[in-house]
Write a protein that holds these residues in place. Structure first.
Motif, short mmCIF file in Angstrom:
data_model
loop_
_atom_site.label_atom_id
_atom_site.label_comp_id
_atom_site.label_asym_id
_atom_site.label_seq_id
_atom_site.Cartn_x
_atom_site.Cartn_y
_atom_site.Cartn_z
N UNK A 9 0.72 -0.77 0.24
CA UNK A 9 0.01 -0.01 0.02
C UNK A 9 1.23 1.05 -0.43
N UNK A 10 0.65 2.60 0.21
CA UNK A 10 0.94 3.41 -0.14
C UNK A 10 2.11 3.61 1.27
N UNK A 11 1.40 3.23 2.08
CA UNK A 11 2.70 3.43 3.31
C UNK A 11 3.40 2.67 3.11
N UNK A 12 3.58 1.28 2.83
CA UNK A 12 4.53 0.27 2.64
C UNK A 12 5.44 1.34 1.42
N UNK A 13 5.06 1.31 0.43
CA UNK A 13 5.70 2.08 -0.71
C UNK A 13 6.55 3.17 -0.25
N UNK A 14 6.31 4.10 0.44
CA UNK A 14 6.86 5.60 1.36
C UNK A 14 7.95 4.46 2.27
N UNK A 15 7.78 3.46 3.33
CA UNK A 15 8.82 3.62 3.78
C UNK A 15 10.02 2.73 2.63
N UNK A 16 9.90 2.16 2.01
CA UNK A 16 10.85 1.32 1.25
C UNK A 16 11.65 2.48 -0.05
#
Length: 63
Positions: A9-16
């Motif tokens: 999701x968007x949160x996972x994208x931002x983290x990576x």
């Protein structure tokens, strides 16, 4: 460029993305056709793949 990661999701994208930026690894995101999943994948240069994988593994081990 090679496929490196398919974020959930968007949160996972931002983290990576943050991990890659902090590690000095250039990356691109690409929109993909998805059957109900998050329609983005992260691509890195083939020569950066081992370092990108190591960064991701270290972040997982810290949790």
């Amino acid at each position: 460029m090679v496929r490196f990661y398919d974020p959930r999701d968007e949160e996972d994208l931002a983290r990576v993305e943050k991990l890659l930026r902090e590690g000095g690894i250039e990356y691109f995101t690409s929109t993909v056709r998805s059957e109900g999943g998050y329609p983005v994948e992260i691509l890195v240069a083939e020569e950066d793949l081992p370092q990108a994988e190591a960064l991701l593994m270290r972040s997982i081990e810290r949790k």
